[in-house]
Motif scaffolding. Structure first.
Motif, short mmCIF file in Angstrom:
data_model
loop_
_atom_site.label_atom_id
_atom_site.label_comp_id
_atom_site.label_asym_id
_atom_site.label_seq_id
_atom_site.Cartn_x
_atom_site.Cartn_y
_atom_site.Cartn_z
N PRO A 156 39.37 -56.14 37.39
CA PRO A 156 40.89 -55.77 37.20
C PRO A 156 42.12 -54.75 36.54
CG PRO A 156 39.90 -57.95 38.30
CD PRO A 156 39.42 -57.38 37.52
N ALA A 157 41.29 -55.03 35.08
CA ALA A 157 42.53 -54.48 33.41
C ALA A 157 42.01 -53.65 33.37
CB ALA A 157 42.31 -55.42 32.39
N ASN B 249 38.18 -53.48 43.65
CA ASN B 249 39.04 -54.26 43.01
C ASN B 249 39.19 -55.56 43.00
OD1 ASN B 249 40.70 -55.14 40.47
ND2 ASN B 249 41.41 -53.06 40.76
N ASP C 105 34.82 -60.26 36.72
CA ASP C 105 37.04 -60.21 35.72
C ASP C 105 37.04 -59.91 35.23
OD1 ASP C 105 35.23 -61.15 33.64
OD2 ASP C 105 35.64 -63.07 33.74
N GLY D 199 43.54 -51.75 37.45
CA GLY D 199 44.54 -51.78 37.54
C GLY D 199 45.15 -51.87 39.20
N HIS E 211 49.10 -46.48 34.12
CA HIS E 211 47.69 -47.31 33.70
C HIS E 211 46.08 -46.68 32.51
CE1 HIS E 211 43.98 -50.44 34.27
NE2 HIS E 211 43.63 -49.25 34.45
N THR F 15 48.97 -54.74 38.28
CA THR F 15 49.25 -54.31 36.55
C THR F 15 48.78 -54.92 35.58
OG1 THR F 15 51.27 -53.07 37.51
CG2 THR F 15 51.49 -53.44 34.83
N TYR F 16 48.18 -54.52 34.39
CA TYR F 16 47.80 -55.70 33.51
C TYR F 16 47.61 -54.46 32.33
CZ TYR F 16 44.57 -57.80 37.25
OH TYR F 16 44.75 -58.38 38.63
N PRO G 180 43.51 -55.08 27.26
CA PRO G 180 43.28 -56.02 26.06
C PRO G 180 42.68 -55.80 25.13
CG PRO G 180 41.97 -55.66 28.35
CD PRO G 180 42.98 -54.61 28.68
#
Length: 284
Positions: free
Chosen positions: A140-141, A162, A137, A144, A103, A167-168, A171
Motif C-alpha cells: 500500500p505505501a 494492492n 503489507d 498508493g 504519490h 494515501t500514505y 516511510p
C-alpha cells in the motif's frame, strides 16, 4: 498473443468501475507519447516531473495517461512490444489521476539532499523487481491509490493487486529502496540517471560529445571505469563524468590512473587535488 492477457485485465478493471491509466516513459516512445498528448484532453494526462524540483525535465520524464477504453488502439504498439520497457498499466478509482501523480512525486528523489538520484518508478523493470520482493503489507505505501498493476517483468505479464489502496506518507526507510537488482538492471538505471544529469547540468558539452560519440556507450565506459577504480560515491562518479566531458578529446591525463598502493579514497583525493580543486576534507 500476450496483449490479449492485458486487454482482458483492462476490461475486468473497467467493468469493476475503475479508471485505466498508462504510466509511460517517453524517452524511447516519443512518437506514441506525442500522439497521446495530442489526442487527450488536458484532464486525462499529467507529467509527473511537472512542478517538482526537476520540473526542467518535465517533457522528458514519465507521463501518466488515463485511457477511456480497454481496446484503445493507440497503445497497440506498446502492448505488442513489452520488451521495449516503456512503462506499465494500472487501475485507479475514478478521478484519482492527480493523487497518483502526487504519490509518485513524493517518492521521486532518493538519497542525501546533496547527492540525490531519481527513483525510476515508471521503469517496469524497477517496478517488477519491487513488486516481486516486497511483502504484502508494504505494497500500500508503495502503490498508493493504485488498485491493480499490470506489468511486464522481462519474461511475461504479471498482475499485482494492492491490498489497501489509499494515501500514505513515505516511510522513513522505504523497503522498495532495499530490493535487490540484477547487475544489468542496475547499470541501466545508472546510465539513465547519468544521462539526465548531464542533460540538465552540462547540456552544451554533452551535445558536443554526442556529435562525436555514442552518448550511451561513452557513459557506460565512464561508469565501468568508476567501478574499476572503486569510485562508487555519487560525488566521485559525478566528478569523473564531468571531468571526462571537459577533457581535451574526452581523454583523461595519465595521472588519473590508480596507483598500486592507493585505496579508492586516496586515489580520488589525489586526482581531485591535481585537477585544481584543492585538498578535500577527509577522515583518512
Amino acid at each position: 498473443m500476450t496483449d490479449l492477457f492485458v486487454r482482458r485485465w483492462m476490461t475486468d478493471q473497467q467493468r469493476a468501475g475503475y479508471s485505466l491509466c498508462l504510466i509511460l516513459d517517453p524517452e524511447h516512445e516519443n512518437d506514441i507519447c506525442q500522439s497521446l498528448l495530442n489526442a487527450s484532453p488536458i484532464e486525462q494526462y499529467l507529467s509527473v516531473y511537472e512542478g517538482t524540483a526537476i520540473t526542467d525535465l518535465a517533457n522528458a520524464g514519465p507521463f501518466i495517461f488515463t485511457l477511456d477504453q480497454p481496446g484503445d488502439r493507440r497503445i497497440d504498439g506498446l502492448l505488442e512490444h513489452p520488451q521495449r520497457n516503456w512503462g506499465w498499466l494500472a487501475s485507479l478509482p475514478k478521478g484519482d489521476l492527480p493523487n497518483l501523480a502526487k504519490h509518485w512525486r513524493e517518492r521521486l528523489l532518493i538519497g542525501p539532499r546533496a547527492h540525490q538520484a531519481l527513483y525510476r518508478f515508471h521503469d517496469n523493470r524497477v517496478l517488477a523487481r519491487a513488486l516481486e520482493q516486497l511483502p504484502a503489507d508494504a505494497l500500500p505505501a508503495y502503490l498508493g491509490p493504485v488498485i491493480s498493476v499490470c506489468c511486464w517483468d522481462g519474461a511475461g505479464w504479471k498482475i499485482t493487486d494492492n491490498p489497501a489502496p489509499g494515501t500514505y506518507p513515505v516511510p522513513n526507510e522505504p523497503l522498495w529502496l532495499r530490493t535487490s537488482t540484477c547487475a544489468w538492471q542496475a547499470m541501466q538505471i545508472r546510465l539513465i540517471n547519468a544521462h539526465r544529469y548531464l542533460l540538465a547540468e552540462h547540456v552544451k558539452a554533452y551535445a558536443d560529445l554526442a556529435g562525436q560519440h555514442d552518448p550511451d556507450a561513452w557513459i557506460r565506459d565512464r561508469l565501468t571505469q568508476a567501478d574499476a577504480w572503486g569510485w562508487h560515491a555519487p560525488e566521485q562518479v559525478e566528478f569523473l563524468l564531468v571531468q571526462s566531458l571537459q577533457a581535451p578529446a574526452y581523454t583523461l591525463e595519465a595521472y588519473w590512473q590508480a596507483r598500486a598502493d592507493e585505496t579508492p579514497a586516496r586515489h580520488f583525493e589525489r586526482v581531485y587535488s591535481l585537477q585544481g580543486f584543492g585538498k578535500r576534507q577527509t577522515s583518512l
